[in-house]
Write an enzyme that holds these catalytic residues in place. Structure first.
Site, PDB file in Angstrom:
ATOM      1  N   CYS B  86      24.961   2.267   5.630  1.00 61.73           N
ATOM      2  CA  CYS B  86      26.318   2.596   5.198  1.00 61.73           C
ATOM      3  C   CYS B  86      26.647   1.888   3.882  1.00 61.73           C
ATOM      4  CB  CYS B  86      27.307   2.257   6.308  1.00 61.73           C
ATOM      5  SG  CYS B  86      28.915   3.039   6.076  1.00 61.73           S
ATOM      6  N   HIS B 208      25.015   4.681  11.388  1.00 62.94           N
ATOM      7  CA  HIS B 208      24.895   3.291  11.859  1.00 62.94           C
ATOM      8  C   HIS B 208      23.986   3.189  13.083  1.00 62.94           C
ATOM      9  CE1 HIS B 208      28.155   1.270   9.556  1.00 62.94           C
ATOM     10  NE2 HIS B 208      28.665   2.491   9.486  1.00 62.94           N
ATOM     11  N   GLU B 210      22.862   0.605  14.453  1.00 62.14           N
ATOM     12  CA  GLU B 210      23.229  -0.543  15.304  1.00 62.14           C
ATOM     13  C   GLU B 210      24.346  -0.172  16.274  1.00 62.14           C
ATOM     14  OE1 GLU B 210      24.280  -0.106  12.314  1.00 62.14           O
ATOM     15  OE2 GLU B 210      26.301  -0.926  12.032  1.00 62.14           O
TER      16      GLU B 210
END
Lengths: 765, 237
Positions: B86, B208, B210
Site C-alpha cells: 500500500c 494488504h 497482513e
C-alpha cells in the site's frame, strides 16, 4: 469576536461590560455578577473570556450536571468513571478499555469536512491522553432529508453537502491516523434539516499499569505544551457550541478549526511511548477552551494551581493576544506535566517524533491559575471558580421545566386504526417492506463505510453493517463488541421509555453477537435548554436511561451533552446516543446476522404488545408522529439476556439479529441479504399483518439454529421463560412470509431485497 | 532469516505487519526507524501501509527522502528482499525502486473493501508457494492505488513477467481489454495490483496481505506471500 480582540489591551477591565461584550464571551449578566461576587473584583477581558468559556454549557454542563448525577457510574469493573478525559473499564486482568463519545455538531453544520475531521481528532486525543492505544472509531450521524421531492431542494442540497462533507472528513482524519472506523449509525429525518448531528466515539486499549490520569501535582513540576503551534483558530469555539445556529453562523467560520491528522499521529505515538513512564505526572489534551480548560481542569483534579507564561507558547502568528492564546482551540496539542528533573527523558521522545515541546508553566501550591504575558499578569483566577463553581442550573434556580408535550405524543395509538391506515397507505406488507428497505435510515450504509478504513490494526472480526462490531485483541481470544444506538423517534414520543428502550436495544445488539455488556458512554443531543419543554424532555430521558442502566447493571463511564441543536428550520429530535461496549470471551465464536446457508431453523425470541407507535413504518414512512412507546419490561429483558448468553455459550447459534428499525420484516430481510440466502416464514395473524411485521416494540431477536440444535434452543427458552416461536427455515432464493392461514404477506427474491437495501443511501449520495 | 518493518512518521500498518511476520509466519522481526541507515542484519525489509508524512504533497513523496531509503537502495542492489504494501508500494515507486506510479482511484474516493487477486507470476521470491492463476482474497484500503505507467513501460512489465498480481473476478477471470471493470477497484491499468522490479527482489502491492493472514479475519490467503519470502531467504542462505 473581531471587536473583542481589536487592540483593546487584554487587561482592560470593562466596567460594567455592555450586553454585546457579554454575549461575545457567552455570559449572561446574572452569571457575570456571580463571577464578580466569587472573585471579589471585576474580571478583565482575558478573565472574562476564560470564565465565559469554562462556564459555557459545552464545558460547564450547567444545565445538565444536576440530572447527570442520577446516572449509575459504578460497578466493580469500572476503573475510571466520568470526569476524566474518558472512562475506563476492566477487560482482563491486564487489560482495560478506554472509551468516550463526543459531539461535533455545530462545527459540522457550518464546515462539514473540517468539523467532522476535528471531531474525530478530539475524541482520539481523549483516548490516548489516558495512555490507551485507540483501536476503533464509531460515528453516530443524523442528517436532514436527502431524497428529492420531500423537502425544498435548496435544503436537500445543503443536507447532502453536509453528509458528503462529514463522511469525507471522518475518512480523511480516521484513515490517516490509522484507527479503523468499525461501526455507527446514519439516520435521516426532516428534523435534522441543515442541522446535522455528528457524534464520534473512540475506543482504546491500555495495559493497566500504563494508565495515565489528567491531573497536575508536585509543586514546581514543569508543564509542557506539545504539538501544533497555537493560532487564532477556534477562539471561543466552546461558547460557539453553546448557542443556536442562526443564519449568521456562517460568519462564525473562523471558530471552526482545521485538523492535521498527521500531526495527531505523531502526538499519539509520542504520548503512548511516554505512557506509564515514571517521569510523566499527567497528560491532558487541549480541546474545547484550549489552554484555559486544560490547565484549569488538570490543576483542579490535582488540588493545585498553575502558572503559565504565554510568551513561551509556540505561536503561528506573533500578533496573538493573551485572550486568543488562552481560548484558541488549535487542534493537535497536548499538555504534559513532568516530574522536575526528568525533562530531558521526556523531551527526547518528542524529538524522536519531530514534535515541538515548549515549557509553558509550572505547578504551584496556591490553587490559582496565574497567566503571564509580556512580563505582566494578564489573568489570575481561582481554579475552583473556573471548575466546580461553574453555575449549576436546577429547576429551582432559574431553569424551570415545563411539561414536555410534543403534538400527538404521550397517548397510545389505537392499534386497529393504525393497522387500517397502514393497509390503506401501502396496499400490502410487501410494498411497505420495499419502502422501508429503501429508506436511508434502513438502507445499506456501504457507500459511507467503504470510504473508511475499517480493517487497519487487524482487529476487525465483524466490521460495519452488523448489530455490533466485533474487535479482537490481537494475540488474545478475548475481544470487544461495540455499538451505538440513538433512535430519536422513540425518545421524541416518550422521553423516559424511549431512552430506556435505547439502552435495552444497545444491550441486545451486543447480546446478539455473543457479547456481555460492560458499560456505556453517552452523547445527549438536544435543542436549546432555554426552552423549558426541551429541558423537561432532557431530564426525563436521562431518568429513563438511568433506570434502564440500573436495571441491567451497566454503568456510564463517560459522556457528553450537546444542547442548542436547532436552527432556522427548527429543533432536532431529542437524540440521546448510547455507545455500548461489551466483552466477547472468544471472538472466533462471535455470531453475525447473515443466514449462513439453507436448512437452518428460525426462531423469534421475546414478545411484545406489537404496537406500532414510534415504529419506522408509522413515524417515518407514514408521518404518524404520535403515540406512546411501550413500557420497558426489565424482567423479560433479563430472561432473554440469560437465554442468549447460554445459547451462545453452547454454540447453538448460526445467526442472530435483533428487531429494531423496520421491525421483524426488515430484520428477516437483512438476515437474507447479508447471508445471500432466502427464508420461508409463517407467523400468527393477530393482531394484524402490519403489527406482526413492522412493530418495533419490546426486545426481540430472530435467531437461526442448525436443525439438530432446534430442540435444545426451545428447551432453553422454556427454562428461561422466554417466549419462543419457531417461525420457519432458511433456504432458497426468496423471502416468503405468510400468515398462519396461508395468507401471503411477502414474497420477494433476495436479489430484489438486496437491490432496494443497497440503494437506500447510495441512490441519493 | 531476519525481517525488518520500516516505521516512517505516519506508518499505520507497521504493528500489523510486525505481528504477522513475527507471530504468524514466525520470522525474527524488528522495527526499523526511518532514520536508520544500517540494514545489514536483515534479509527482508517491509515498507508497511499507512500515511507516511500524512501523504502530504503526494503519497510517498516525502518518505522517499528518509535516510533509510538510501540504505534500502543499497540493500535491494545486494539482492535483499524488499516488499512495499500500500503506502509502501507508493514509496517504492516514488523512490525509483519500482517503475510506474500510483494515481488517485478513478472513483476519487478512499476505498476499503475485499478484492480478488489473480497470481500472474508464481516464480518470484514472494509467490513461490502460490500457483499461477491462483485466486487470493485480500482487502485493499487506499485512495491513491491506480497503477499507471506509459504504454511502452507497461508492455515491458508484461513481457518480463513483472506483473505479479491482477484484480480479477472471484473465479479468477478478467478482461485485459476492459479499462474499467467492477472487479478493478481503482482503475489500475491492466488491472495491476502488484509488480516486481526487473530483478524480481522488490515487490510492491496495493492490497494488504497482513490483513488476510489469520482465520479469524476471514482469509488466510495473504500469509502465503510472507511464507514465500521466508522460504526464498532460507533457500538463498
Amino acid at each position: 469576536m473581531a471587536r473583542v480582540r481589536e487592540r483593546i489591551p487584554d487587561t482592560f477591565v470593562p466596567d460594567p461590560p455592555d450586553d454585546e461584550l457579554l454575549r461575545r464571551v457567552g455570559l449572561t449578566r446574572h452569571e457575570y455578577e456571580r463571577a464578580v461576587g466569587l472573585l471579589g473584583r471585576k474580571p478583565n477581558l482575558v478573565e472574562l473570556g476564560m470564565i465565559g468559556a469554562l462556564w459555557s454549557e459545552h464545558c460547564g454542563y450547567k444545565s445538565s450536571r444536576l440530572y447527570l448525577r442520577e446516572l449509575p457510574t459504578e460497578a466493580p469493573w469500572v476503573l475510571q468513571g466520568p470526569g476524566e478525559n474518558a472512562g475506563i473499564v476492566e477487560l482482563t486482568e491486564e487489560l482495560a478499555v478506554v472509551f468516550k463519545i463526543e459531539s461535533h455538531n455545530h462545527p459540522s453544520a457550518i464546515e462539514p469536512f473540517q468539523g467532522a475531521a476535528t471531531g474525530i481528532g478530539g475524541i482520539i486525543r481523549d483516548i490516548f491522553a489516558m495512555g490507551a492505544r485507540p483501536i476503533a472509531l464509531l460515528d453516530s450521524l443524523r442528517f436532514g432529508e436527502i431524497r428529492p421531492g420531500k423537502v425544498n431542494e435548496e435544503v436537500r442540497r445543503r443536507n447532502l453537502y453536509q453528509l458528503h462533507g462529514v463522511v469525507a472528513g471522518i475518512a480523511h482524519y480516521g484513515n490517516c491516523v490509522g484507527i479503523p472506523t468499525v461501526g455507527g449509525e446514519l439516520m435521516t429525518d426532516p428534523a435534522y434539516n441543515t442541522t446535522p448531528l455528528v457524534n464520534c466515539m473512540c475506543v482504546g486499549l491500555v495495559r493497566k499499569e500504563r494508565m495515565v490520569r489528567a491531573r497536575a501535582s508536585g509543586v514546581g513540576n514543569p508543564v509542557f505544551l506539545v504539538g501544533a503551534r497555537t493560532g487564532p483558530d477556534g477562539v471561543q469555539g466552546a461558547t460557539f457550541a453553546s448557542a443556536e445556529l442562526t443564519e449568521r453562523s456562517e460568519e462564525d467560520r473562523p471558530a471552526v478549526q482545521v485538523g492535521d491528522p498527521f500531526l495527531e499521529k505523531l502526538l499519539l505515538e509520542a504520548t503512548l511511548e511516554l505512557a506509564g513512564h515514571p517521569a510523566v505526572v499527567g497528560i491532558q489534551d487541549l480541546g474545547a477552551a484550549g489552554l484555559t480548560s486544560s490547565t484549569a481542569e488538570t490543576a483542579a483534579r490535582g488540588g493545585v494551581g498553575m502558572e503559565l507564561n504565554l510568551d513561551a507558547v509556540p505561536k503561528r502568528s506573533a500578533e496573538l493576544s493573551a485572550y486568543e492564546m488562552m481560548l484558541s482551540e488549535s487542534q493537535e496539542r497536548m499538555l504534559i506535566i513532568v516530574r522536575a528533573g526528568n525533562e530531558e527523558e521526556v523531551l527526547r521522545v518528542f524529538r524522536k517524533w519531530d514534535l515541538d515541546a515548549a515549557l509553558v508553566g509550572r505547578v504551584i501550591e496556591e490553587p490559582v491559575l496565574r497567566v503571564f504575558h509580556r512580563g505582566e499578569v494578564v489573568a489570575e483566577l481561582p481554579v475552583g471558580l473556573l471548575t466546580e463553581e461553574a453555575p449549576l442550573y436546577t429547576p429551582d434556580y432559574c431553569r424551570p421545566r415545563e411539561p414536555y408535550r410534543p403534538a400527538g405524543a404521550g397517548q397510545p395509538l389505537c392499534r386497529d386504526e393504525v393497522e387500517a391506515t397502514l393497509a390503506k397507505r401501502f396496499g400490502s406488507p410487501a410494498a411497505a417492506l420495499r419502502e422501508a428497505l429503501a429508506h436511508p435510515t434502513v438502507g445499506s450504509k456501504l457507500p459511507v463505510w467503504r470510504q473508511y478504513d475499517h480493517m487497519v490494526r487487524i482487529g476487525t472480526v465483524a466490521g460495519p453493517g452488523g448489530d455490533a462490531a466485533v474487535i479482537r485483541v490481537v494475540g488474545e481470544r478475548v475481544g470487544l463488541a461495540l455499538t451505538t444506538d440513538g433512535t430519536a423517534r422513540w425518545v421524541y414520543l416518550s422521553p423516559h421509555r424511549g431512552a430506556a428502550k435505547l439502552v435495552l436495544e444497545a444491550a441486545l445488539n451486543l447480546l446478539s453477537v455473543g457479547a456481555e455488556p460492560l458499560a456505556i458512554t453517552n452523547c445527549l443531543n438536544f435543542a436549546s435548554p432555554e426552552d423549558l419543554q426541551v429541558m423537561d424532555c432532557f431530564a426525563r430521558a436521562v431518568e429513563g436511561m438511568g433506570e434502564a442502566l440500573r436495571e441491567i447493571g451497566v454503568p456510564v463511564v463517560s459522556g457528553n451533552v450537546s444542547f442548542y441543536n436547532e436552527g432556522p428550520l427548527g429543533k432536532v429530535l431529542p437524540t440521546p446516543v448510547i455507545g455500548m461496549v461489551g466483552k466477547v470471551e472468544d471472538v472466533s465464536r462471535a455470531v453475525g446476522m447473515g443466514l449462513p446457508g439453507p436448512g437452518l431453523e428460525l426462531f423469534l425470541l421475546g414478545s411484545s404488545d406489537l404496537r406500532l407507535d414510534g415504529s419506522l413504518i408509522a413515524f417515518d414512512l407514514t408521518e404518524i408522529r404520535a403515540g406512546e412507546v411501550e413500557p420497558p419490561d426489565y424482567p423479560a429483558f433479563r430472561r432473554l439476556r440469560e437465554l442468549l448468553s447460554r445459547a451462545h455459550r453452547e454454540g447453538l447459534m448460526a445467526a442472530a439479529h435483533d428487531i429494531s428499525d423496520g421491525g421483524l420484516a426488515v430484520t428477516l430481510a437483512e438476515m437474507c441479504i447479508t447471508g445471500s440466502t432466502g427464508a420461508e416464514v409463517t407467523l400468527p395473524e393477530g393482531p394484524g399483518a402490519f403489527a406482526r411485521l413492522f412493530s418495533e416494540a419490546g426486545q426481540r431477536v430472530v435467531v437461526a439454529v442448525p436443525a439438530e440444535g432446534a430442540d435444545r434452543l426451545s428447551a432453553l427458552a422454556e427454562d428461561n421463560g422466554v417466549a419462543c416461536l419457531r417461525i420457519g427455515r432458511s433456504g432458497g432464493g426468496r423471502l416468503i412470509v405468510r400468515g398462519e392461514s396461508g395468507q401471503e404477506w411477502i414474497d420477494m427474491s433476495v436479489e430484489e431485497l438486496a437491490a432496494l437495501h443497497r440503494g437506500g443511501v447510495e441512490r441519493w449520495m | 532469516m531476519r525481517a525488518g518493518v520500516i516505521v516512517f512518521p505516519g506508518s499505520n500498518c507497521d504493528h500489523d505487519t510486525f505481528h504477522v511476520l513475527s507471530q504468524i509466519v514466525g520470522a525474527d522481526t524488528r522495527f526499523v526507524f526511518h532514520r536508520e541507515t544500517d540494514l545489514s542484519d536483515l534479509d527482508l525489509v517491509v515498507l508497511p501501509g499507512g500515511f507516511s508524512y500524512g501523504d502530504y504533497l503526494r503519497a510517498g513523496a516525502i518518505a522517499r527522502l528518509s535516510p533509510v531509503i538510501e540504505a534500502l537502495h543499497e540493500f535491494a542492489q545486494r539482492g535483499g528482499l524488499v516488499m512495499g504494501i500500500c503506502n509502501g508500494f507508493q514509496i517504492l515507486c516514488e523512490a525509483g525502486l519500482l517503475p510506474g506510479a500510483l494515481a488517485v482511484n478513478t472513483c476519487l474516493e478512499f476505498r476499503c473493501q475485499w478484492v480478488h487477486l489473480r497470481v500472474e507470476n508464481a516464480a518470484t521470491p514472494f509467490t513461490s508457494s502460490l500457483s499461477p492463476g491462483q485466486v487470493l482474497r485480500i482487502p485493499i484500503a487506499h485512495q491513491e492505488g491506480r497503477y499507471i505507467a506509459p504504454p511502452d513501460l507497461l508492455e515491458e512489465l508484461e513481457e518480463n513477467g513483472q506483473v505479479v498480481f491482477r484484480y480479477c473476478r472471484p473465479d479468477g477471470s478478467l478482461d485485459l481489454k476492459e479499462r474499467e471493470a467492477p472487479y478493478n477497484p481503482n482503475g489500475s491499468l491492466n488491472h495491476i495490483a502488484g509488480i516486481v522490479n526487473r530483478q524480481g527482489n522488490v515487490l510492491g502491492m496495493m492490497p494488504h496481505p497482513e490483513r488476510a493472514s489469520e482465520k479469524v479475519l476471514s482469509s488466510e490467503d495473504g500469509r502465503a506471500i510472507f511464507m514465500s519470502a521466508l522460504a526464498a531467504v532460507g533457500a538463498a542462505r
